[in-house]
Write an enzyme that holds these catalytic residues in place. Sequence first.
Site, PDB file in Angstrom:
ATOM      1  N   CYS A 167       5.917   3.126  -6.852  1.00 54.08           N
ATOM      2  CA  CYS A 167       5.634   1.721  -7.134  1.00 54.08           C
ATOM      3  C   CYS A 167       4.986   1.111  -5.887  1.00 54.08           C
ATOM      4  CB  CYS A 167       6.910   0.970  -7.476  1.00 54.08           C
ATOM      5  SG  CYS A 167       6.647  -0.818  -7.666  1.00 54.08           S
ATOM      6  N   ASP A 177       8.368   6.468  -9.415  1.00 56.16           N
ATOM      7  CA  ASP A 177       8.171   6.304 -10.847  1.00 56.16           C
ATOM      8  C   ASP A 177       7.924   7.690 -11.431  1.00 56.16           C
ATOM      9  OD1 ASP A 177       8.356   3.465 -11.105  1.00 56.16           O
ATOM     10  OD2 ASP A 177       6.357   3.286 -10.255  1.00 56.16           O
TER      11      ASP A 177
END
Length: 154
Positions: free
Chosen positions: A52, A59
Amino acid sequence: MTDDTYAGLTQLGGQAELPQSPDAAVLERVANPQKGEIYLVRFTAPEFTSICPITGQPDFAHLVIDYVPGDWIVESKSLKLYLGAFRNHGTFHEACTVDIAKRLVDTLAPQWLRIGGYWYPRGGIPIDVFYQTGEPPAGLWLPDQGVAAYRGRG
């Protein structure tokens, strides 16, 4: 007589370091061995990771890349290294998924390409991102991507 089909490949068959970023990664291609045929090539990356750009948290996604080759096919080790370069790269799900598709299109000039980015939930919301270059060619057998919609504990 030697076969020059693979002469330009720099990563296959030897040690290759993970690129520092997706921009630094080299996507390699070879001539399509079935040029003129309509067929689908699928790559599945069920453990894709990126970061992120705001929080720095990891992620995770399950990517499915489908394409119909034109003159070129992607060399798979270079694709693995390219995808691995996102591991420490900060980008949003939408940008990441579409950037991968566009890079493949720029490198391969396929007849058709689609990508499904099935991102795992962060903050309680899964984000799925889909991109394709247009209508698939007539006569193409196009199987479902096989990734179920997120159901949580269901």
